[in-house]
Write an enzyme that holds these catalytic residues in place. Structure first.
Site, PDB file in Angstrom:
ATOM      1  N   LYS A 152       1.124  -1.358   0.146  1.00 33.76           N
ATOM      2  CA  LYS A 152       0.660   0.256  -0.003  1.00 33.76           C
ATOM      3  C   LYS A 152       0.727   1.556  -0.012  1.00 33.76           C
ATOM      4  CE  LYS A 152      -4.373  -1.252   2.126  1.00 33.76           C
ATOM      5  NZ  LYS A 152      -5.198  -1.516   2.384  1.00 33.76           N
ATOM      6  N   LYS A 172      -5.070 -10.388  -6.896  1.00 35.23           N
ATOM      7  CA  LYS A 172      -6.464 -10.604  -5.843  1.00 35.23           C
ATOM      8  C   LYS A 172      -6.970  -9.400  -6.153  1.00 35.23           C
ATOM      9  CE  LYS A 172      -6.798  -8.502  -1.944  1.00 35.23           C
ATOM     10  NZ  LYS A 172      -7.626  -8.075  -0.645  1.00 35.23           N
ATOM     11  N   LYS A 232     -11.143  -4.320  -3.753  1.00 35.08           N
ATOM     12  CA  LYS A 232     -11.943  -2.702  -4.137  1.00 35.08           C
ATOM     13  C   LYS A 232     -12.022  -1.861  -4.421  1.00 35.08           C
ATOM     14  CE  LYS A 232     -12.497  -2.901   0.773  1.00 35.08           C
ATOM     15  NZ  LYS A 232     -13.178  -3.455   2.285  1.00 35.08           N
TER      16      LYS A 232
HETATM   17  P1  AMP Z   1     -11.016  -5.495   3.100  1.00 30.69           P
HETATM   18  O1  AMP Z   1     -12.093  -5.420   2.059  1.00 30.69           O
HETATM   19  O2  AMP Z   1      -9.730  -5.031   2.181  1.00 30.69           O
HETATM   20  O3  AMP Z   1     -11.123  -4.666   4.043  1.00 30.69           O
HETATM   21  O4  AMP Z   1     -10.753  -6.960   3.454  1.00 30.69           O
HETATM   22  C1  AMP Z   1     -12.572  -7.689   4.087  1.00 30.69           C
HETATM   23  C2  AMP Z   1     -12.276  -9.012   4.673  1.00 30.69           C
HETATM   24  O5  AMP Z   1     -12.272 -10.108   3.542  1.00 30.69           O
HETATM   25  C3  AMP Z   1     -10.975  -9.178   4.435  1.00 30.69           C
HETATM   26  O6  AMP Z   1     -10.989 -10.907   5.554  1.00 30.69           O
HETATM   27  C4  AMP Z   1      -9.845 -10.390   3.958  1.00 30.69           C
HETATM   28  O7  AMP Z   1      -9.302 -10.929   3.836  1.00 30.69           O
HETATM   29  C5  AMP Z   1     -11.434 -10.365   2.866  1.00 30.69           C
HETATM   30  N1  AMP Z   1     -11.141 -10.155   1.383  1.00 30.69           N
HETATM   31  C6  AMP Z   1     -11.021  -8.472   0.407  1.00 30.69           C
HETATM   32  N2  AMP Z   1     -10.535  -9.737  -0.460  1.00 30.69           N
HETATM   33  C7  AMP Z   1     -10.374 -10.785  -1.026  1.00 30.69           C
HETATM   34  C8  AMP Z   1     -10.531 -11.471  -2.031  1.00 30.69           C
HETATM   35  N3  AMP Z   1     -10.324 -10.972  -3.125  1.00 30.69           N
HETATM   36  N4  AMP Z   1     -10.819 -13.174  -1.549  1.00 30.69           N
HETATM   37  C9  AMP Z   1     -10.988 -13.171  -0.460  1.00 30.69           C
HETATM   38  N5  AMP Z   1     -10.891 -12.776   0.778  1.00 30.69           N
HETATM   39  C10 AMP Z   1     -10.670 -11.192   0.144  1.00 30.69           C
END
Ligand code: AMP
Ligand code: TRP
Length: 333
Positions: A114, A196, A199
């Site tokens: 990041k 990955k 968002k």
């Molecule tokens: P975030 O959206 O980055 O705050 O992540 C929220 C949760 O979703 C965390 O537990 C991440 O590990 C999971 N997560 C985010 N993106 C992915 C993805 N592409 N595949 C699986 N898990 C994800």
């Protein structure tokens, strides 16, 4: 009572990666661990580790809370709340920063990734963020923390900090364990299966957002990058794009790889993708309907108020305890 804790940042567009990797898993866990209490929060303080528009943040917090609930969470054994509404998180975050070393934080790969992307300077909170995340977890003596694969390292640091503090001052914290789903721990981008699904990806075609309409969902799957061979077979190395679509399907239907491969013998990617479109649409439409009912209802605020009240009691006690142990403030009779 044993507890399970998790949070999601209210940034970007909530997509099926987050849903399958985190929220859906959470819904499943509520059924399996029905005698646990679940603390689930919108990690809005974490959203300030990179530039964020205030108006947008406000809107995202509510949107995310409604989406969480719309995904089918049981309300009985759940406290859903907004992180910043509990000062205990910031307080504990600071106390944990006082126990984390520079070297430990410097090793965090998410920080390195990041930090590289910041064009207007790197906020110091981006660096100290794992201490705040550890606070989020340790405040509630979490037994388990369901997260995607990308959070594993932060969880390890959380465990290290808990053990360090316990070792120095006696039993203060429960040492939490990560719960990483076997399938869907890493849903990949639809346009680049080596990355990955994120968002914050600028390319909207790389993901399916939970609130995307039916046509968009089908279109995104249809245009997902796959290889030119046409045999429907799971192979992460040779067919990363197709295997990612398998993962999405399995996370929703619970089928085995073999069942799917058998079902598509002699058929091509086109049919596989069309069927996956139906499956994803069927999964998301009811969520979208419940979301629309919730988003402007007073019910949502009521749930968040109640969640806050319950979480606050537990969290404040923990901060007071550590303050006392560390010798902060004055002695009270
Ligand atoms: P975030 O959206 O980055 O705050 O992540 C929220 C949760 O979703 C965390 O537990 C991440 O590990 C999971 N997560 C985010 N993106 C992915 C993805 N592409 N595949 C699986 N898990 C994800
Ligand atoms: N750091 C997590 C993410 O980016 C979100 C998060 C913050 C979290 N605090 C947490 C997840 C505590 C689990 C437990 O995805």
């Amino acid at each position: 009572m044993k507890t399970i804790v998790s949070g999601i940042q209210p940034t970007g567009s909530l997509n099926i990666g987050t849903y399958l990797g985190s929220i859906k898993n959470f819904v499943k866990l509520q059924k399996i661990y029905s005698d646990y209490h679940f603390y689930l929060f919108i990690a809005d303080l974490h959203a300030l580790t990179t530039p964020m528009d205030a108006k947008k943040l406000r809107q995202k917090i509510k949107e995310l809370a409604a989406l969480y609930l719309a995904c089918g969470l049981e309300r009985e054994n759940l406290s859903l709340f907004v992180q910043s509404e509990l000062p205990a998180h910031s307080q504990m975050g600071y106390l944990l920063q006082c126990h984390a070393y520079m070297g430990e934080l410097e090793r965090m790969t998410q920080y390195k990734d990041k930090a590289q992307k910041q064009t207007d300077g790197i906020r110091s909170s981006l660096f100290t963020y794992p201490a705040l995340m550890a606070a989020d977890i340790l405040l509630y003596d979490a037994e388990y923390v369901p997260v995607g694969d990308d959070q594993k390292q932060h969880l390890e640091l959380t465990r290290t900090l808990a053990e360090r503090i316990n070792h120095r001052y006696g039993d203060v914290f429960k040492v939490p364990k990560p719960l990483i789903p076997k399938v869907a721990s890493r849903i990949m981008s639809l346009t680049d299966p080596t990355k990955k699904m994120s968002k914050s990806d600028e390319n909207v075609k790389s993901r399916i957002n939970l609130l995307d309409d039916e046509n968009i969902i089908r279109k995104r799957i249809k245009s997902a990058v796959t290889d030119s061979d046409q045999t429907v077979r799971y192979d992460r190395e040779e067919k990363p794009g197709l295997s990612n679509l398998f993962d999405i399907r399995i996370a929703i239907t619970d089928e085995s790889v073999k069942e799917i491969e058998d079902a598509y013998e002699g058929k091509g990617y086109k049919e596989f993708k069309e069927d996956l479109g139906d499956i994803v649409v069927e999964e998301l439409l009811p969520i979208q309907k419940r979301y629309r009912e919730l988003i402007d209802s007073g019910e949502l605020d009521k749930i968040l108020d109640e969640g806050k009240k319950r979480a606050e009691q537990v969290a404040n006690k923990k901060v007071e305890k550590l303050n006392r142990i560390l010798g902060l403030g004055r002695k009270r009779k």
